[in-house]
Design a protein around this motif. Sequence first.
Motif, PDB file in Angstrom:
ATOM      1  N   ARG A   6     -21.618 -24.169   1.196  1.00  0.00           N
ATOM      2  CA  ARG A   6     -20.691 -24.175   0.123  1.00  0.00           C
ATOM      3  C   ARG A   6     -20.859 -23.143  -0.717  1.00  0.00           C
ATOM      4  N   GLY A   7     -19.903 -22.329  -1.197  1.00  0.00           N
ATOM      5  CA  GLY A   7     -20.195 -21.092  -2.236  1.00  0.00           C
ATOM      6  C   GLY A   7     -20.720 -19.810  -1.530  1.00  0.00           C
ATOM      7  N   ASP A   8     -20.843 -19.653  -0.221  1.00  0.00           N
ATOM      8  CA  ASP A   8     -21.100 -18.485   0.466  1.00  0.00           C
ATOM      9  C   ASP A   8     -19.879 -17.619   0.202  1.00  0.00           C
ATOM     10  N   ARG A   9     -20.214 -16.270   0.080  1.00  0.00           N
ATOM     11  CA  ARG A   9     -18.806 -15.377  -0.196  1.00  0.00           C
ATOM     12  C   ARG A   9     -18.834 -14.155   0.631  1.00  0.00           C
ATOM     13  N   PHE A  10     -17.668 -13.589   0.934  1.00  0.00           N
ATOM     14  CA  PHE A  10     -17.560 -12.358   1.541  1.00  0.00           C
ATOM     15  C   PHE A  10     -16.743 -11.280   1.154  1.00  0.00           C
ATOM     16  N   SER A  11     -16.740 -10.264   1.193  1.00  0.00           N
ATOM     17  CA  SER A  11     -15.836  -9.322   0.850  1.00  0.00           C
ATOM     18  C   SER A  11     -15.793  -8.013   2.161  1.00  0.00           C
ATOM     19  N   VAL A  12     -14.657  -7.666   2.411  1.00  0.00           N
ATOM     20  CA  VAL A  12     -14.391  -6.710   3.567  1.00  0.00           C
ATOM     21  C   VAL A  12     -13.417  -5.688   2.972  1.00  0.00           C
ATOM     22  N   ILE A  13     -13.645  -4.346   3.520  1.00  0.00           N
ATOM     23  CA  ILE A  13     -12.691  -3.392   3.399  1.00  0.00           C
ATOM     24  C   ILE A  13     -12.300  -2.846   4.691  1.00  0.00           C
ATOM     25  N   TYR A  14     -11.087  -2.934   4.935  1.00  0.00           N
ATOM     26  CA  TYR A  14     -10.745  -2.707   6.396  1.00  0.00           C
ATOM     27  C   TYR A  14      -9.493  -1.931   6.415  1.00  0.00           C
ATOM     28  N   GLU A  15      -8.899  -1.397   7.512  1.00  0.00           N
ATOM     29  CA  GLU A  15      -7.862  -0.626   7.613  1.00  0.00           C
ATOM     30  C   GLU A  15      -6.605  -1.542   8.093  1.00  0.00           C
ATOM     31  N   ILE A  16      -5.548  -1.207   7.778  1.00  0.00           N
ATOM     32  CA  ILE A  16      -4.176  -1.588   8.430  1.00  0.00           C
ATOM     33  C   ILE A  16      -3.219  -0.300   8.708  1.00  0.00           C
ATOM     34  N   TYR A  17      -2.684  -0.110   9.513  1.00  0.00           N
ATOM     35  CA  TYR A  17      -1.846   1.032   9.770  1.00  0.00           C
ATOM     36  C   TYR A  17      -0.463   0.466   9.629  1.00  0.00           C
ATOM     37  N   TYR A  18       0.200   1.483   9.049  1.00  0.00           N
ATOM     38  CA  TYR A  18       1.816   1.067   8.720  1.00  0.00           C
ATOM     39  C   TYR A  18       2.719   2.193   9.135  1.00  0.00           C
ATOM     40  N   TYR A  19       3.649   1.785   9.487  1.00  0.00           N
ATOM     41  CA  TYR A  19       4.920   2.827   9.702  1.00  0.00           C
ATOM     42  C   TYR A  19       6.234   2.473   8.902  1.00  0.00           C
ATOM     43  N   LYS A  20       6.277   3.452   7.777  1.00  0.00           N
ATOM     44  CA  LYS A  20       7.379   3.356   6.650  1.00  0.00           C
ATOM     45  C   LYS A  20       7.347   1.830   6.081  1.00  0.00           C
ATOM     46  N   GLY A  21       6.145   1.511   5.697  1.00  0.00           N
ATOM     47  CA  GLY A  21       5.730   0.285   5.023  1.00  0.00           C
ATOM     48  C   GLY A  21       5.638  -0.943   5.894  1.00  0.00           C
ATOM     49  N   ILE A  22       5.926  -0.826   7.264  1.00  0.00           N
ATOM     50  CA  ILE A  22       5.811  -2.012   8.062  1.00  0.00           C
ATOM     51  C   ILE A  22       4.545  -2.010   8.760  1.00  0.00           C
ATOM     52  N   PRO A  23       3.646  -3.036   8.419  1.00  0.00           N
ATOM     53  CA  PRO A  23       2.357  -3.068   8.970  1.00  0.00           C
ATOM     54  C   PRO A  23       2.368  -3.019  10.551  1.00  0.00           C
ATOM     55  N   ILE A  24       1.615  -2.163  11.237  1.00  0.00           N
ATOM     56  CA  ILE A  24       1.950  -2.137  12.772  1.00  0.00           C
ATOM     57  C   ILE A  24       0.597  -2.787  13.367  1.00  0.00           C
ATOM     58  N   ARG A  25      -0.603  -2.471  12.902  1.00  0.00           N
ATOM     59  CA  ARG A  25      -1.699  -3.062  13.787  1.00  0.00           C
ATOM     60  C   ARG A  25      -2.821  -2.839  12.599  1.00  0.00           C
TER      61      ARG A  25
END
Length: 441
Positions: free
Chosen positions: A215-234
Amino acid sequence: MLGEKTAILAYLKKLRASDPSRLWRLTGVAVGSAVSMAAAIAVVPGRTGLDLGSETVVEHLGTPTISIHRSDERPFIREGRVLSGETLGSALVRLGMSDTRLASQANTQSFIRQLAGAHSPGALITVATTATGELHSASIARQGSNIVHILEAYDGKLRVSSRTEQLEARIHLQGGVVRSSLFAAMDASGLPDSVAEDLSKIFGDDIDFHTDLRRGDRFSVIYEIYYYKGIPIRTGKIQAAEFINQGTRHSAYLFPHPDGSEDYYNEEGKSHKQGFLRSPLEFSRISSGFSMREHPIFGNWREHKGVDYAAPHGTAVKATSDGTIEFVGKQSGYGNFVVLRHRNAYTTAYGHLSHFAEGLKPGNQVSQGEVIGYVGSTGWATGPHLHYEFRINDVHQDPLTVRLPEAQALSGAALRSFREQISSLSIRLSQAQESKTAAID
């Protein structure tokens, strides 16, 4: 706000109840394929008393600024792949859409014709809904195709449009605090399941997600999301991640090599990848070990200089480490045979293959985990299995007991380039951890 909180918690409770195995899948002990996984990508509106803050940091690639996206109605976004035998309508419902009328429309022949087969098994489908399952939009992208099919609802009817324009990659920063379980923390943070799966793979050698979490362990993630005209695709790749487990900080940064390959390294430049996989098959059983044995065909006693893995005919065989193809072809009792030469004095060999991976030629570079062939029974074999050998200076070693070398760490110019690349990412991860620590205090 209270109504939003109630709806969100009810949705998460329903999601957990509908898929009780999801906790096991995210722990990294037996992480499965993303084919059957749904992803809850959206963040929770407002602060609802869950484990993490409510903001999703999004950065457009190539721009120096970070924007914090706020909205009163952020959609829940779940992604998965169309399953074999599954209709488009049932896939939409499985991924969170509650409107059965729209699901029925998606199964009509006139609508299916507009997709031109894009919804075939294996296609990536992303569904954005409200917390109660009302459809915002959905997208379908067939593997290997740059055509994106967008599904939207207008006046109770489902409409589709197809585009071939380039997708836009955006960088997301999210993180969480473990209160009860890794699943609860990742779910509350809105981390996509595919990203959570990759996160547990990256840190799987450093952290046992079954026994080491506190309890109290922490995580941070920087990752990509691909969009088409504001719509998340994958979702895309994790660019950087940090996991603080029992006070110990573990970091990972994606670093591209000049040859086009990519690996994850900690801040000191040590690789997160194993030097060698212990086994070239994911699922198998050992049918014959490294020892003297009675030959199953000739009946005489002789030394068995490898390990035999019994597996169904056609099972994928993977390279256990990065290397160069030294031999590919038929070789006496080995049948269809592949030999890989790795760094320093290491070679591995794979025999009795039914056939080779397409395009496999001597001199080709292969990556760890890359499929090089398929289980068969060619050569001197009484049934389908893989004969696997591990050699040091051309001397056979027991693959099950030999001490496997670690992956090569970065050094020299590569290490200097790596440190320059990760400096800004490291600052962002640290700031994210500090903000969560302040929220805890």
